[in-house]
Structures are given as structure tokens and as C-alpha cells.
Design a protein around this motif. Structure first.
Motif, PDB file in Angstrom:
ATOM      1  N   PRO A   5       0.916  -1.087  -0.054  1.00 28.24           N
ATOM      2  CA  PRO A   5      -0.028  -0.026  -0.188  1.00 28.24           C
ATOM      3  C   PRO A   5       1.069   1.227   0.051  1.00 28.24           C
ATOM      4  O   PRO A   5       1.956   1.383   0.481  1.00 28.24           O
ATOM      5  N   SER A   6       0.436   1.967  -0.588  1.00 31.20           N
ATOM      6  CA  SER A   6       1.133   3.474  -0.777  1.00 31.20           C
ATOM      7  C   SER A   6       0.863   4.336   0.605  1.00 31.20           C
ATOM      8  O   SER A   6       0.097   4.065   1.517  1.00 31.20           O
ATOM      9  N   THR A   8       0.140   7.267   0.647  1.00 29.08           N
ATOM     10  CA  THR A   8      -0.957   8.220   0.637  1.00 29.08           C
ATOM     11  C   THR A   8      -2.272   7.783   0.112  1.00 29.08           C
ATOM     12  O   THR A   8      -2.281   6.947  -0.707  1.00 29.08           O
ATOM     13  N   PHE A   9      -3.265   8.289   0.694  1.00 32.55           N
ATOM     14  CA  PHE A   9      -4.850   8.053   0.135  1.00 32.55           C
ATOM     15  C   PHE A   9      -4.763   8.269  -1.283  1.00 32.55           C
ATOM     16  O   PHE A   9      -5.474   7.451  -2.103  1.00 32.55           O
ATOM     17  N   LEU A  10      -4.353   9.506  -1.758  1.00 32.81           N
ATOM     18  CA  LEU A  10      -4.441   9.770  -3.162  1.00 32.81           C
ATOM     19  C   LEU A  10      -3.892   8.958  -4.082  1.00 32.81           C
ATOM     20  O   LEU A  10      -4.491   8.470  -5.135  1.00 32.81           O
ATOM     21  N   ASP A  12      -3.174   5.582  -3.790  1.00 33.61           N
ATOM     22  CA  ASP A  12      -3.801   4.424  -3.815  1.00 33.61           C
ATOM     23  C   ASP A  12      -5.255   4.545  -4.547  1.00 33.61           C
ATOM     24  O   ASP A  12      -5.656   3.543  -5.352  1.00 33.61           O
ATOM     25  N   TRP A  13      -5.773   5.447  -4.397  1.00 34.14           N
ATOM     26  CA  TRP A  13      -7.174   6.124  -5.140  1.00 34.14           C
ATOM     27  C   TRP A  13      -6.828   5.991  -6.497  1.00 34.14           C
ATOM     28  O   TRP A  13      -7.702   5.568  -7.707  1.00 34.14           O
ATOM     29  N   LEU A  14      -5.812   6.897  -6.783  1.00 33.36           N
ATOM     30  CA  LEU A  14      -5.432   7.003  -8.451  1.00 33.36           C
ATOM     31  C   LEU A  14      -5.136   5.578  -9.048  1.00 33.36           C
ATOM     32  O   LEU A  14      -5.551   5.284 -10.139  1.00 33.36           O
ATOM     33  N   ARG A  15      -4.398   4.761  -8.418  1.00 28.44           N
ATOM     34  CA  ARG A  15      -4.113   3.555  -9.011  1.00 28.44           C
ATOM     35  C   ARG A  15      -5.237   2.640  -9.073  1.00 28.44           C
ATOM     36  O   ARG A  15      -5.170   1.885 -10.149  1.00 28.44           O
ATOM     37  N   LYS A  16      -6.218   2.704  -8.122  1.00 26.15           N
ATOM     38  CA  LYS A  16      -7.371   1.849  -8.302  1.00 26.15           C
ATOM     39  C   LYS A  16      -8.263   2.118  -9.378  1.00 26.15           C
ATOM     40  O   LYS A  16      -8.760   1.432 -10.066  1.00 26.15           O
ATOM     41  N   HIS A  17      -8.608   3.619  -9.700  1.00 25.95           N
ATOM     42  CA  HIS A  17      -9.404   4.102 -10.717  1.00 25.95           C
ATOM     43  C   HIS A  17      -8.737   4.440 -12.092  1.00 25.95           C
ATOM     44  O   HIS A  17      -9.892   4.676 -12.871  1.00 25.95           O
ATOM     45  N   LEU A  88      -8.451  11.213 -16.251  1.00 27.31           N
ATOM     46  CA  LEU A  88      -9.268  11.148 -15.051  1.00 27.31           C
ATOM     47  C   LEU A  88      -9.927  12.332 -14.647  1.00 27.31           C
ATOM     48  O   LEU A  88     -10.815  12.522 -14.021  1.00 27.31           O
TER      49      LEU A  88
END
Length: 196
Positions: A5-6, A8-10, A12-17, A88
């Protein structure tokens, strides 16, 4: 991509979406130029590609209401911008936010063109003294709104480029300072063990 996991939340979210290179290569509309999308430099997050991707995504989001993802991806190719990020960012305008952006574009268009209700009303009275007043008014509102979208696309692209550049530099500076602190701590520990 690793399962780690990264921090930063951002990220992780970018990689997912974000769409993957392979997913875009399989798209039937992009198949003729898929080889251009598979170049690795278009998928890296660098100090130059990120602001370009944000700017092109915002420009495409406001300049055309339909198909902005493809426009952003096509514009990212010659600009060597980050393709998934530009795609995105276009989701700033979507079916849920479109009424809000229509209102904002109309207000911006009226402000820039200095069109007010009195001027529009007088022009309508002079140009159409009856049944065509509604059509002329609708055309004027659509023209003002379209001009507002053009202004929004240029302004948001410039602002997005500047803000993403600043944020990128701050993130890199913070990461560099953290690494330097860790190196200093390791060096202090090594020197402390040698002296002791």
C-alpha cells in the motif's frame, strides 16, 4: 504493480481508478493508435507530465461536453502528458455536475461579454417583435454559455497547471526532507555506536 500500500490515500485511489495501459490498448476506438498509448513515458508521474495531464484534462472537460476523455487522451499524446491523469481529470464535468457547470459557464460568459438582462431584453424587442423572441433568447443564452465554457476551459487549464506544479514540488520537497532526516538518523546511530 506491487501489493504494497502507498503512504498516501490519493496515490492508492488513483491506482485503483485509473485505466491501465492494457485496458486502453484493448479499447476498439483506440486500437488504431494503441501503440502510441503504450509508450511508458505517457504513463509515468513526473514533474512535467503531471501538470500537463491536469491542464489538458481540465481543458478537454470544459471545451466539449461529450467525449472529453478521448479528447484529453489524444491531446496528451503530442504534449507528452500523463494519459491516465488527463483522462481522470475530465470527470470534473460529468452528468451530475453538468447543471452546475452550465450555470457557472453562463455567469462567466455574461460577465466576460458584459451581457445583462436589460441588453438582452432590448435586443429581443428590437429583433423579434413576437413569435421568434424565445428562439433568439435561447440562442443568445446558448452562445453566452458556450463562450463561458471556452473561458472556463482556458482558465481552468492554466490554473490546474500552476496548482499541480506547486503541489508536485511540495510533495517532492516533503519526500526529500523525510529521506534526509532518515539518512541523518541512520548516520547519527552509526556514529553513536562507533563512539560507544
Amino acid at each position: 504493480m506491487t501489493g504494497k500500500p502507498s503512504k498516501t490515500f490519493l496515490a492508492d485511489w488513483l491506482r485503483k481508478h485509473m485505466p491501465t495501459r492494457e485496458a486502453m490498448a484493448r479499447n476498439k476506438y483506440l486500437a488504431p493508435i494503441a501503440h502510441r498509448f503504450l509508450t511508458p513515458e505517457l504513463w509515468r508521474f513526473t514533474r512535467r507530465s503531471v501538470p500537463r495531464g491536469v491542464a489538458l484534462g481540465l481543458f478537454a472537460a470544459f471545451i466539449v461536453p461529450v467525449g472529453q476523455i478521448f479528447l484529453a487522451a489524444f491531446l496528451a499524446l503530442p504534449a507528452r502528458a500523463n494519459v491516465p491523469l488527463s483522462a481522470l481529470v475530465t470527470f470534473v464535468t460529468n452528468p451530475f455536475t453538468l447543471p452546475f457547470w452550465l450555470l457557472v459557464a453562463n455567469k462567466v460568459g455574461r460577465f466576460v461579454l458584459k451581457v445583462d438582462a436589460v441588453t438582452v431584453g432590448f435586443a429581443n424587442d428590437e429583433l423579434a417583435s413576437g413569435r421568434w423572441a424565445f428562439a433568439i433568447d435561447a440562442f443568445q443564452v446558448a452562445g453566452v454559455t458556450a463562450f463561458g465554457f471556452v473561458v472556463l476551459s482556458v482558465f481552468s487549464a492554466a490554473l490546474g497547471y500552476l496548482l499541480s506544479s506547486v503541489v508536485w514540488r511540495m510533495m517532492v520537497a516533503r519526500r526529500r526532507a523525510r529521506r534526509l532526516r532518515q539518512m541523518e538518523l541512520r548516520l547519527d546511530r552509526r556514529l553513536g555506536t562507533r563512539e560507544g
